[in-house]
Design a protein around this motif. Structure first.
Motif, PDB file in Angstrom:
ATOM      1  N   UNK A 102       2.785   1.849  -0.948  1.00 19.39           N
ATOM      2  CA  UNK A 102       2.800   1.887  -2.531  1.00 19.39           C
ATOM      3  C   UNK A 102       3.245   2.191  -2.918  1.00 19.39           C
ATOM      4  N   UNK A 103       4.012   3.817  -3.546  1.00 18.87           N
ATOM      5  CA  UNK A 103       4.913   4.534  -4.241  1.00 18.87           C
ATOM      6  C   UNK A 103       6.574   4.200  -3.849  1.00 18.87           C
ATOM      7  N   UNK A 104       6.509   4.512  -2.732  1.00 18.54           N
ATOM      8  CA  UNK A 104       7.410   4.498  -1.975  1.00 18.54           C
ATOM      9  C   UNK A 104       8.260   3.333  -1.426  1.00 18.54           C
ATOM     10  N   UNK A 105       9.783   3.686  -2.122  1.00 20.24           N
ATOM     11  CA  UNK A 105      10.777   2.556  -1.814  1.00 20.24           C
ATOM     12  C   UNK A 105      11.708   2.583  -0.548  1.00 20.24           C
ATOM     13  N   UNK A 118      10.910   7.382  -4.763  1.00 13.82           N
ATOM     14  CA  UNK A 118       9.538   7.708  -5.217  1.00 13.82           C
ATOM     15  C   UNK A 118       9.877   6.495  -6.521  1.00 13.82           C
ATOM     16  N   UNK A 119       8.613   5.597  -6.381  1.00 18.44           N
ATOM     17  CA  UNK A 119       9.074   4.384  -7.598  1.00 18.44           C
ATOM     18  C   UNK A 119       8.902   5.342  -9.285  1.00 18.44           C
ATOM     19  N   UNK A 120       7.732   5.723  -8.727  1.00 12.57           N
ATOM     20  CA  UNK A 120       7.428   6.549 -10.139  1.00 12.57           C
ATOM     21  C   UNK A 120       7.878   8.380 -10.900  1.00 12.57           C
ATOM     22  N   UNK A 121       8.539   8.489  -9.907  1.00 10.83           N
ATOM     23  CA  UNK A 121       9.432   9.885 -10.724  1.00 10.83           C
ATOM     24  C   UNK A 121      10.954   9.260 -10.791  1.00 10.83           C
ATOM     25  N   UNK A 122      11.342   8.309  -9.583  1.00  8.05           N
ATOM     26  CA  UNK A 122      12.402   7.507  -9.832  1.00  8.05           C
ATOM     27  C   UNK A 122      13.124   8.598  -9.047  1.00  8.05           C
ATOM     28  N   UNK A 123      12.831   9.713  -8.411  1.00 10.72           N
ATOM     29  CA  UNK A 123      13.937  10.558  -7.265  1.00 10.72           C
ATOM     30  C   UNK A 123      13.889   9.558  -5.883  1.00 10.72           C
ATOM     31  N   UNK A 124      15.380  10.959  -6.109  1.00 11.10           N
ATOM     32  CA  UNK A 124      15.208  10.361  -4.046  1.00 11.10           C
ATOM     33  C   UNK A 124      14.665  11.874  -3.694  1.00 11.10           C
ATOM     34  N   UNK A 370      11.225  -7.506  -4.064  1.00  5.08           N
ATOM     35  CA  UNK A 370      10.170  -6.899  -3.391  1.00  5.08           C
ATOM     36  C   UNK A 370       9.088  -7.243  -3.365  1.00  5.08           C
ATOM     37  N   UNK A 371       7.876  -7.392  -3.330  1.00  4.15           N
ATOM     38  CA  UNK A 371       6.418  -7.243  -3.801  1.00  4.15           C
ATOM     39  C   UNK A 371       6.042  -5.472  -3.324  1.00  4.15           C
ATOM     40  N   UNK A 372       5.605  -4.993  -4.333  1.00  2.00           N
ATOM     41  CA  UNK A 372       5.333  -3.442  -4.336  1.00  2.00           C
ATOM     42  C   UNK A 372       3.599  -3.157  -4.648  1.00  2.00           C
ATOM     43  N   UNK A 373       3.055  -2.250  -3.707  1.00  2.00           N
ATOM     44  CA  UNK A 373       1.631  -2.182  -4.532  1.00  2.00           C
ATOM     45  C   UNK A 373       1.005  -1.314  -4.652  1.00  2.00           C
ATOM     46  N   UNK A 374       1.319  -0.414  -5.992  1.00  2.00           N
ATOM     47  CA  UNK A 374       0.558   0.677  -5.870  1.00  2.00           C
ATOM     48  C   UNK A 374      -0.978   0.832  -6.323  1.00  2.00           C
ATOM     49  N   UNK A 375      -1.611   0.266  -5.796  1.00  2.00           N
ATOM     50  CA  UNK A 375      -3.138   0.138  -6.475  1.00  2.00           C
ATOM     51  C   UNK A 375      -3.513   0.749  -3.755  1.00  2.00           C
TER      52      UNK A 375
END
Length: 377
Positions: A102-105, A118-124, A370-375
């Protein structure tokens, strides 16, 4: 007179609302409703174009950076054929991408640490357990409840860490058994895949090794079957299909041909798959995924992160609103975001016709991608 006034008022109606009023209304609607609004009439379509956004959930996105840990994040959309550049950085210098959920890398740093970003907030978000005296080639996350670290050089080793009820991670637990790497050379570009609560590791020739968390001390066990794909390929990528089948995307040298095979778990042999129907595969990164799509031009396609020319870049903010994610351009940007694009610069292969959309020659791979899926939340 009154009848004439009523007739004039009825004639004007909703379609004649001032543009600035329509823009204010659109600003309070969910993004997913904007395309329907744009279909009402030309005037409403124009108003919608003044509120540009690009849904981040519409298809999986290729996250890529020029230099891992230091450069701004870019997301390539195969639907819009654009790069969306976000000012936030991955904020983990010298770290390497491991996997995404999801939104986590997940990223692996040189100091024996695995980071969750967290890719949305940019937070570690957190620093996960230190490594147990081994260098991981792969890290696999099981919906952030379990974490697996795999080494597949010289030996095949696995360690696992489990999140406790207190939302903390246990220390890494290294399995005792370590099969000889020469018995099964892991495919270097494909992450191990969780399937039916087991973790599968793919060999270059199509053989499999399997790990059972309930028998953790045994580590990976190399299966007698399948023996091989039955053909030669340059790259192979393991995935679990939407129907819960274990599948492999196998790519011949320079994309001459792309094969899709699935594992018949009764005979334990690979079987050829001729069609994806209304689905799409995104592969050749540390995440390979299959997604159902409503867009005809993307159905039955396999996308690889190789480009003929670098796509247009739009500077954006990644914004969350009412449970939806979208890329919102930073500067005034008048573009029709609702028209289906005609083509892309990314290399793709149509499985039904057994041919690539363009020649493989001249393509350039997107590094650190890398492929990420926010859905997939």
């Amino acid at each position: 007179m009154e009848a004439a006034a009523a007739s004039t008022s009825q004639a004007r109606g909703w379609s004649s609302l001032p543009t600035d009023v329509l823009v204010l209304i659109l600003g309070n609607l969910r993004w997913s409703s904007h395309p329907s609004v744009a279909l009402v009439c030309r005037h409403w379509r124009y108003a919608a174009s003044l509120c540009p956004f690009y849904p981040a959930w519409i298809t999986p996105l290729l996250l890529n950076t020029a230099e891992v840990g230091t450069a701004n994040i870019r997301y390539y959309s195969p639907y819009y054929d654009k790069n969306f550049k976000v000012d936030d950085t991955l904020k983990v210098p010298s770290a390497k991408i491991c996997c995404s959920t999801g939104r986590h890398l997940k990223m692996r740093a040189d100091k024996s640490l695995v980071f969750d970003i967290d890719l949305v907030s940019g937070a570690l978000v957190e620093v996960l357990p230190q490594k147990p005296f081994m260098l991981f080639n792969f890290v696999v996350s099981d919906r952030d409840e379990r974490l697996f670290g795999i080494r597949a050089m010289f030996t095949i080793e696995i360690a696992c860490a489990i999140r406790t009820n207190g939302d903390e991670w246990e220390d890494w637990n290294l399995a005792e058994n370590s099969p000889d790497w020469s018995q099964l050379r892991a495919s270097p570009g494909t992450n191990p895949v969780l399937h039916n609560s087991l973790l599968y590791l793919l060999a270059q020739d199509g053989r499999l090794a399997v790990y059972d968390l309930c028998r953790h001390h045994e580590g990976f066990k190399i299966l007698d079957k399948p023996n091989s794909f039955g053909f030669k390929c340059e790259d192979s990528y393991l995935l679990e299909s939407n129907q819960g089948e274990l599948m492999v995307v196998a790519i011949e040298r320079r994309g001459k041909k792309v094969h899709l095979v699935k594992l018949n778990e009764q005979s334990m042999e690979w079987e050829k798959v001729d069609s994806l129907h209304s689905q799409t595969v995104f592969t050749r990164s540390l995440t390979t995924m299959m997604k159902k799509t409503k867009f005809n031009r993307m159905q039955n396609m396999i996308f690889l992160p190789r480009f003929y020319q670098w796509p247009e870049t739009v500077h954006v903010d990644l914004v969350a609103r009412d449970g939806e994610l979208a890329f919102v351009p930073k500067l005034p940007f008048c573009a029709d975001t609702y028209l289906d694009t005609c083509g892309t610069n990314i290399w793709s292969y149509e499985l039904a016709h057994g041919a690539a959309t363009k020649e493989f020659w001249g393509t350039e791979r997107a590094d650190y991608s890398i492929w990420v899926d926010f859905g997939d939340n």
